[in-house]
Design a protein around this motif. Structure first.
Motif, short mmCIF file in Angstrom:
data_model
loop_
_atom_site.label_atom_id
_atom_site.label_comp_id
_atom_site.label_asym_id
_atom_site.label_seq_id
_atom_site.Cartn_x
_atom_site.Cartn_y
_atom_site.Cartn_z
N MET A 11 0.81 -1.22 0.00
CA MET A 11 0.00 0.00 0.00
C MET A 11 0.85 1.28 0.00
SD MET A 11 -3.09 -1.16 0.00
CE MET A 11 -4.14 0.14 0.59
N PHE A 12 2.18 1.16 0.13
CA PHE A 12 3.12 2.28 0.09
C PHE A 12 3.04 3.22 1.28
CE2 PHE A 12 1.96 1.12 -4.31
CZ PHE A 12 3.13 0.48 -4.64
N SER A 13 2.34 2.81 2.33
CA SER A 13 2.30 3.53 3.60
C SER A 13 1.87 2.54 4.68
CB SER A 13 1.33 4.71 3.55
OG SER A 13 0.01 4.24 3.44
N PHE A 14 2.15 2.88 5.89
CA PHE A 14 1.74 2.01 6.98
C PHE A 14 0.26 2.17 7.25
CE2 PHE A 14 6.33 2.30 7.85
CZ PHE A 14 6.61 0.94 7.88
N PRO A 15 -0.38 1.15 7.80
CA PRO A 15 -1.83 1.26 8.04
C PRO A 15 -2.13 2.34 9.07
CG PRO A 15 -0.93 -0.71 9.10
CD PRO A 15 0.17 -0.13 8.26
N PRO A 16 -3.26 3.03 8.90
CA PRO A 16 -3.64 4.05 9.88
C PRO A 16 -3.91 3.48 11.27
CG PRO A 16 -4.98 4.21 7.89
CD PRO A 16 -4.17 2.98 7.77
N SER A 17 -4.35 2.22 11.34
CA SER A 17 -4.60 1.56 12.63
C SER A 17 -4.36 0.08 12.48
CB SER A 17 -6.04 1.81 13.09
OG SER A 17 -6.94 1.06 12.31
N LEU A 18 -4.25 -0.62 13.59
CA LEU A 18 -4.05 -2.07 13.53
C LEU A 18 -5.26 -2.78 12.93
CD1 LEU A 18 -2.26 -2.82 16.93
CD2 LEU A 18 -1.27 -2.81 14.65
N GLN A 19 -6.46 -2.23 13.11
CA GLN A 19 -7.66 -2.85 12.55
C GLN A 19 -7.63 -2.84 11.02
OE1 GLN A 19 -7.64 -0.75 15.19
NE2 GLN A 19 -8.12 -2.34 16.67
N ASP A 20 -6.90 -1.88 10.43
CA ASP A 20 -6.80 -1.81 8.98
C ASP A 20 -5.98 -2.95 8.39
OD1 ASP A 20 -8.41 0.46 8.76
OD2 ASP A 20 -6.72 1.78 9.16
N LEU A 21 -5.35 -3.74 9.22
CA LEU A 21 -4.64 -4.93 8.74
C LEU A 21 -5.62 -6.04 8.36
CD1 LEU A 21 -1.76 -5.04 11.37
CD2 LEU A 21 -1.57 -4.39 8.96
N ARG A 22 -6.88 -5.91 8.77
CA ARG A 22 -7.91 -6.91 8.46
C ARG A 22 -8.88 -6.47 7.38
NH1 ARG A 22 -9.31 -11.45 10.06
NH2 ARG A 22 -11.47 -11.00 10.42
N SER A 47 -3.89 -6.73 -0.56
CA SER A 47 -4.07 -8.17 -0.73
C SER A 47 -4.19 -8.87 0.62
CB SER A 47 -2.92 -8.76 -1.55
OG SER A 47 -1.70 -8.63 -0.84
N GLY A 48 -4.78 -8.18 1.57
CA GLY A 48 -4.96 -8.73 2.92
C GLY A 48 -6.14 -9.68 2.97
N PRO A 49 -6.53 -10.05 4.12
CA PRO A 49 -6.13 -9.51 5.41
C PRO A 49 -4.71 -9.94 5.78
CG PRO A 49 -7.68 -11.29 5.75
CD PRO A 49 -7.58 -11.08 4.27
N TYR A 50 -4.05 -9.09 6.49
CA TYR A 50 -2.66 -9.33 6.88
C TYR A 50 -2.55 -10.01 8.24
CZ TYR A 50 -1.87 -6.28 2.95
OH TYR A 50 -1.88 -5.74 1.69
N TYR A 95 -0.73 1.76 19.01
CA TYR A 95 -0.19 1.84 17.67
C TYR A 95 -0.01 3.29 17.27
CZ TYR A 95 0.07 1.35 12.59
OH TYR A 95 0.46 1.41 11.28
N ASP A 96 1.16 3.59 16.73
CA ASP A 96 1.44 4.92 16.20
C ASP A 96 2.14 4.74 14.85
OD1 ASP A 96 2.11 7.51 15.59
OD2 ASP A 96 3.23 7.88 17.43
N PRO A 97 1.46 5.04 13.73
CA PRO A 97 2.06 4.81 12.42
C PRO A 97 3.29 5.66 12.14
CG PRO A 97 -0.06 5.90 12.18
CD PRO A 97 0.10 5.57 13.64
#
Length: 138
Positions: A66-77, A87-90, A106-108
């Motif tokens: 995605m070329f950036s880190f997720p805004p939150s840990l929930q965005d990994l799903r 191409s998640g969920p991660y 979490y702090d991106p």
């Protein structure tokens, strides 16, 4: 003389014998509990470290695609923006609480620990921020 009269038949324990056995059991029990408590604390800390590191790896895989880190840990799903690169969920499950029942932090931007990747951490056993027992991603 009768055989019975020459030999005393013992049918019960004395009070001293019973008390001695109880004292031995209490001492052994307290030793076992003391050893288990230290082992449990280490196991909980290792569990938190493994979970923090696994979320760190998932966030890095997310960043690659995605070329950036997720805004939150929930965005990994969940694909937050409907991006075709996602191409998640991660991670397989929703992010649980840490072993002490507190949410993972979490702090991106990663300013606390490592500026090259996001900070992911648990407040540790005491549940207080900024103490020595906080558990960070490596």
């Amino acid at each position: 003389m009768n055989r019975r009269s020459r030999r005393q038949v013992r049918t019960a324990f004395t009070l001293m014998e019973v008390l001695l056995v109880l004292v031995i059991l209490v001492v052994l029990g307290s030793l076992a509990v003391g050893m288990f408590t230290g082992t449990q604390k280490k196991a909980l800390e290792r569990t938190a470290q493994v979970q923090v590191d696994s979320y760190d790896h998932a966030a890095q895989r997310y960043q690659i695609e995605m070329f950036s880190f997720p805004p939150s840990l929930q965005d990994l799903r969940v694909n937050p923006s409907g991006s075709p690169n996602w191409s998640g969920p991660y991670i397989d499950k929703d992010v649980p609480a840490d072993p002490w029942g507190n949410p993972y932090q979490y702090d991106p931007q990663g300013p606390r620990h490592n500026n090259e990747k996001p900070d992911i951490w648990s407040y540790g056993p005491d549940g207080s921020p900024g103490t020595q027992d906080d558990i960070y991603n490596k």
